[in-house]
Motif scaffolding. Structure first.
Motif, PDB file in Angstrom:
ATOM      1  N   LYS A   3       8.241 -39.024  15.794  1.00 46.16           N
ATOM      2  CA  LYS A   3       7.327 -40.061  15.546  1.00 46.16           C
ATOM      3  C   LYS A   3       7.440 -41.114  16.661  1.00 46.16           C
ATOM      4  CE  LYS A   3       6.957 -40.830  10.995  1.00 46.16           C
ATOM      5  NZ  LYS A   3       6.487 -41.280   9.784  1.00 46.16           N
ATOM      6  N   GLU A   4       6.288 -42.052  16.979  1.00 42.24           N
ATOM      7  CA  GLU A   4       6.464 -43.193  17.880  1.00 42.24           C
ATOM      8  C   GLU A   4       6.870 -44.340  17.098  1.00 42.24           C
ATOM      9  OE1 GLU A   4       4.223 -43.737  21.154  1.00 42.24           O
ATOM     10  OE2 GLU A   4       3.719 -41.555  21.486  1.00 42.24           O
ATOM     11  N   GLN A   7       4.193 -46.661  15.069  1.00 48.07           N
ATOM     12  CA  GLN A   7       2.657 -46.060  14.915  1.00 48.07           C
ATOM     13  C   GLN A   7       2.435 -46.288  13.346  1.00 48.07           C
ATOM     14  OE1 GLN A   7       2.879 -41.961  15.898  1.00 48.07           O
ATOM     15  NE2 GLN A   7       0.978 -41.408  15.075  1.00 48.07           N
ATOM     16  N   LYS A  66       3.940 -47.099   7.725  1.00 46.08           N
ATOM     17  CA  LYS A  66       4.464 -46.882   9.268  1.00 46.08           C
ATOM     18  C   LYS A  66       5.216 -45.487   9.070  1.00 46.08           C
ATOM     19  CE  LYS A  66       4.454 -51.115  11.698  1.00 46.08           C
ATOM     20  NZ  LYS A  66       5.469 -51.980  12.685  1.00 46.08           N
TER      21      LYS A  66
END
Length: 66
Positions: A3-4, A7, A66
Motif C-alpha cells: 500500500k502507498e 493513502q 488509512k
C-alpha cells in the motif's frame, strides 16, 4: 506491491455543527450541537475503528481509515 503511504482507504464519518452542510447517506454523516461534541464524537469513532481525524478548514471533521 504494498500500500502507498498516506493513502486513504475510506471515509468513516463526516461530522459537522452546520445543518446546511449535512449531506446524509454514506459515509455516516452526523450533526453535533457544538465543536466540543463534534470532537468527542470524532474521537470515539476514530478510537473504535482505528481511524484518523481530519479537521477541515470549514470547521467540520472527517474520520478516515488509512
Amino acid at each position: 506491491m504494498g500500500k502507498e503511504e498516506g493513502q486513504i482507504n475510506g471515509i468513516l464519518a463526516f461530522i459537522t455543527t452546520d445543518n446546511s452542510r449535512y449531506l446524509g447517506g454514506a459515509p455516516l454523516s452526523l450533526i453535533a450541537s457544538d465543536e466540543e461534541e463534534m470532537l468527542e464524537i470524532a474521537d470515539d469513532i476514530s478510537e473504535a475503528f482505528l481511524g484518523n481525524i481530519l479537521k477541515l478548514k470549514s470547521g467540520d471533521c472527517l474520520v478516515i481509515k488509512k
